[in-house]
Design a protein around this motif. Sequence first.
Motif, PDB file in Angstrom:
ATOM      1  N   GLU A  42       0.806  -1.223   0.000  1.00  0.00           N
ATOM      2  CA  GLU A  42       0.000   0.000   0.000  1.00  0.00           C
ATOM      3  C   GLU A  42       0.837   1.270   0.000  1.00  0.00           C
ATOM      4  O   GLU A  42       0.300   2.366   0.114  1.00  0.00           O
ATOM      5  CB  GLU A  42      -0.953  -0.018   1.196  1.00  0.00           C
ATOM      6  N   GLU A  43       2.152   1.105  -0.112  1.00  0.00           N
ATOM      7  CA  GLU A  43       3.090   2.234  -0.150  1.00  0.00           C
ATOM      8  C   GLU A  43       2.898   3.170   1.034  1.00  0.00           C
ATOM      9  O   GLU A  43       2.899   4.385   0.908  1.00  0.00           O
ATOM     10  CB  GLU A  43       2.964   2.997  -1.470  1.00  0.00           C
ATOM     11  N   ARG A  44       2.734   2.554   2.202  1.00  0.00           N
ATOM     12  CA  ARG A  44       2.592   3.324   3.429  1.00  0.00           C
ATOM     13  C   ARG A  44       3.889   3.274   4.213  1.00  0.00           C
ATOM     14  O   ARG A  44       4.726   2.406   4.019  1.00  0.00           O
ATOM     15  CB  ARG A  44       1.456   2.750   4.278  1.00  0.00           C
ATOM     16  N   MET A  45       4.025   4.222   5.116  1.00  0.00           N
ATOM     17  CA  MET A  45       5.206   4.274   5.971  1.00  0.00           C
ATOM     18  C   MET A  45       5.178   3.095   6.939  1.00  0.00           C
ATOM     19  O   MET A  45       4.137   2.753   7.486  1.00  0.00           O
ATOM     20  CB  MET A  45       5.203   5.593   6.754  1.00  0.00           C
ATOM     21  N   MET A  46       6.332   2.469   7.113  1.00  0.00           N
ATOM     22  CA  MET A  46       6.441   1.338   8.039  1.00  0.00           C
ATOM     23  C   MET A  46       6.269   1.830   9.477  1.00  0.00           C
ATOM     24  O   MET A  46       6.574   2.977   9.794  1.00  0.00           O
ATOM     25  CB  MET A  46       7.803   0.653   7.900  1.00  0.00           C
ATOM     26  N   ASP A  47       5.812   0.930  10.339  1.00  0.00           N
ATOM     27  CA  ASP A  47       5.568   1.289  11.736  1.00  0.00           C
ATOM     28  C   ASP A  47       6.831   1.782  12.433  1.00  0.00           C
ATOM     29  O   ASP A  47       6.775   2.719  13.222  1.00  0.00           O
ATOM     30  CB  ASP A  47       4.986   0.099  12.499  1.00  0.00           C
ATOM     31  N   ARG A  50       7.507   5.287  11.350  1.00  0.00           N
ATOM     32  CA  ARG A  50       6.542   6.180  12.000  1.00  0.00           C
ATOM     33  C   ARG A  50       6.992   6.489  13.430  1.00  0.00           C
ATOM     34  O   ARG A  50       6.949   7.638  13.878  1.00  0.00           O
ATOM     35  CB  ARG A  50       5.161   5.521  11.979  1.00  0.00           C
ATOM     36  N   ARG A  51       7.459   5.465  14.142  1.00  0.00           N
ATOM     37  CA  ARG A  51       7.947   5.675  15.520  1.00  0.00           C
ATOM     38  C   ARG A  51       9.145   6.612  15.538  1.00  0.00           C
ATOM     39  O   ARG A  51       9.259   7.482  16.410  1.00  0.00           O
ATOM     40  CB  ARG A  51       8.308   4.335  16.162  1.00  0.00           C
ATOM     41  N   LYS A  52      10.067   6.430  14.578  1.00  0.00           N
ATOM     42  CA  LYS A  52      11.255   7.298  14.513  1.00  0.00           C
ATOM     43  C   LYS A  52      10.860   8.742  14.252  1.00  0.00           C
ATOM     44  O   LYS A  52      11.413   9.669  14.853  1.00  0.00           O
ATOM     45  CB  LYS A  52      12.206   6.812  13.428  1.00  0.00           C
ATOM     46  N   VAL A  53       9.900   8.937  13.352  1.00  0.00           N
ATOM     47  CA  VAL A  53       9.453  10.292  13.020  1.00  0.00           C
ATOM     48  C   VAL A  53       8.810  10.942  14.240  1.00  0.00           C
ATOM     49  O   VAL A  53       9.091  12.106  14.567  1.00  0.00           O
ATOM     50  CB  VAL A  53       8.478  10.270  11.823  1.00  0.00           C
ATOM     51  N   LEU A  54       7.964  10.205  14.919  1.00  0.00           N
ATOM     52  CA  LEU A  54       7.311  10.768  16.101  1.00  0.00           C
ATOM     53  C   LEU A  54       8.327  11.084  17.196  1.00  0.00           C
ATOM     54  O   LEU A  54       8.207  12.102  17.895  1.00  0.00           O
ATOM     55  CB  LEU A  54       6.233   9.809  16.612  1.00  0.00           C
ATOM     56  N   SER A  55       9.337  10.264  17.327  1.00  0.00           N
ATOM     57  CA  SER A  55      10.407  10.525  18.294  1.00  0.00           C
ATOM     58  C   SER A  55      11.165  11.800  17.914  1.00  0.00           C
ATOM     59  O   SER A  55      11.484  12.623  18.779  1.00  0.00           O
ATOM     60  CB  SER A  55      11.358   9.340  18.354  1.00  0.00           C
ATOM     61  N   PHE A  56      11.448  11.956  16.625  1.00  0.00           N
ATOM     62  CA  PHE A  56      12.137  13.152  16.140  1.00  0.00           C
ATOM     63  C   PHE A  56      11.310  14.402  16.447  1.00  0.00           C
ATOM     64  O   PHE A  56      11.836  15.400  16.929  1.00  0.00           O
ATOM     65  CB  PHE A  56      12.372  13.048  14.626  1.00  0.00           C
ATOM     66  N   ASN A 112       4.640  18.223   6.248  1.00  0.00           N
ATOM     67  CA  ASN A 112       4.966  17.179   5.278  1.00  0.00           C
ATOM     68  C   ASN A 112       5.033  15.808   5.943  1.00  0.00           C
ATOM     69  O   ASN A 112       4.571  14.813   5.384  1.00  0.00           O
ATOM     70  CB  ASN A 112       6.305  17.484   4.584  1.00  0.00           C
ATOM     71  N   ILE A 113       5.598  15.762   7.129  1.00  0.00           N
ATOM     72  CA  ILE A 113       5.705  14.508   7.860  1.00  0.00           C
ATOM     73  C   ILE A 113       4.303  13.987   8.201  1.00  0.00           C
ATOM     74  O   ILE A 113       4.006  12.803   8.010  1.00  0.00           O
ATOM     75  CB  ILE A 113       6.542  14.675   9.142  1.00  0.00           C
ATOM     76  N   TYR A 114       3.445  14.849   8.701  1.00  0.00           N
ATOM     77  CA  TYR A 114       2.086  14.425   9.046  1.00  0.00           C
ATOM     78  C   TYR A 114       1.340  13.907   7.816  1.00  0.00           C
ATOM     79  O   TYR A 114       0.575  12.948   7.903  1.00  0.00           O
ATOM     80  CB  TYR A 114       1.299  15.552   9.720  1.00  0.00           C
ATOM     81  N   ALA A 115       1.577  14.541   6.671  1.00  0.00           N
ATOM     82  CA  ALA A 115       0.960  14.068   5.433  1.00  0.00           C
ATOM     83  C   ALA A 115       1.430  12.653   5.105  1.00  0.00           C
ATOM     84  O   ALA A 115       0.632  11.802   4.702  1.00  0.00           O
ATOM     85  CB  ALA A 115       1.280  15.019   4.283  1.00  0.00           C
ATOM     86  N   LEU A 116       2.728  12.401   5.303  1.00  0.00           N
ATOM     87  CA  LEU A 116       3.252  11.049   5.064  1.00  0.00           C
ATOM     88  C   LEU A 116       2.692  10.054   6.079  1.00  0.00           C
ATOM     89  O   LEU A 116       2.383   8.905   5.728  1.00  0.00           O
ATOM     90  CB  LEU A 116       4.775  11.052   5.145  1.00  0.00           C
ATOM     91  N   LEU A 117       2.592  10.485   7.321  1.00  0.00           N
ATOM     92  CA  LEU A 117       2.089   9.593   8.373  1.00  0.00           C
ATOM     93  C   LEU A 117       0.637   9.205   8.157  1.00  0.00           C
ATOM     94  O   LEU A 117       0.214   8.128   8.541  1.00  0.00           O
ATOM     95  CB  LEU A 117       2.248  10.242   9.746  1.00  0.00           C
ATOM     96  N   SER A 118      -0.120  10.090   7.545  1.00  0.00           N
ATOM     97  CA  SER A 118      -1.551   9.829   7.375  1.00  0.00           C
ATOM     98  C   SER A 118      -1.838   8.803   6.293  1.00  0.00           C
ATOM     99  O   SER A 118      -2.943   8.318   6.176  1.00  0.00           O
ATOM    100  CB  SER A 118      -2.277  11.129   7.065  1.00  0.00           C
ATOM    101  N   LYS A 119      -0.826   8.466   5.492  1.00  0.00           N
ATOM    102  CA  LYS A 119      -1.032   7.458   4.430  1.00  0.00           C
ATOM    103  C   LYS A 119      -1.220   6.096   5.031  1.00  0.00           C
ATOM    104  O   LYS A 119      -0.683   5.726   6.001  1.00  0.00           O
ATOM    105  CB  LYS A 119       0.164   7.423   3.487  1.00  0.00           C
TER     106      LYS A 119
END
Length: 119
Positions: A42-47, A50-56, A112-119
Amino acid sequence: MENDRKKDTIILRVQKTQKEKWKKICQEKKISITSLIVNSVEERMMDDERRKVLSFIEKQDNVFVKIETNINQVAKIVNIQKSISPKNLNDFLERLSEITTLKQEQNKIFENIYALLSK
């Protein structure tokens, strides 16, 4: 209303070496094989990503909290002394301007990150 629990099964035949490779990837990323396959298809961000981005994002927010605390400390000192030298004021205003610019850039990145996370 229909329950959203997973109800269907897909049987996938792969070579044993491929399965072991996928299992190793999943162990490193701390995700399930199901998550790996579904998110890849589904070309979604891996879990794990997602955790790394939220930590950042959390770390960035903490940095700005520290900066805001320092600004408040400078303001408190100025209020107590009832003055600030022109040089110190200019330095402070320059730093404040830099922080404002960085915060605006950070917010654009977060959008931009939130847009990627919402996929």
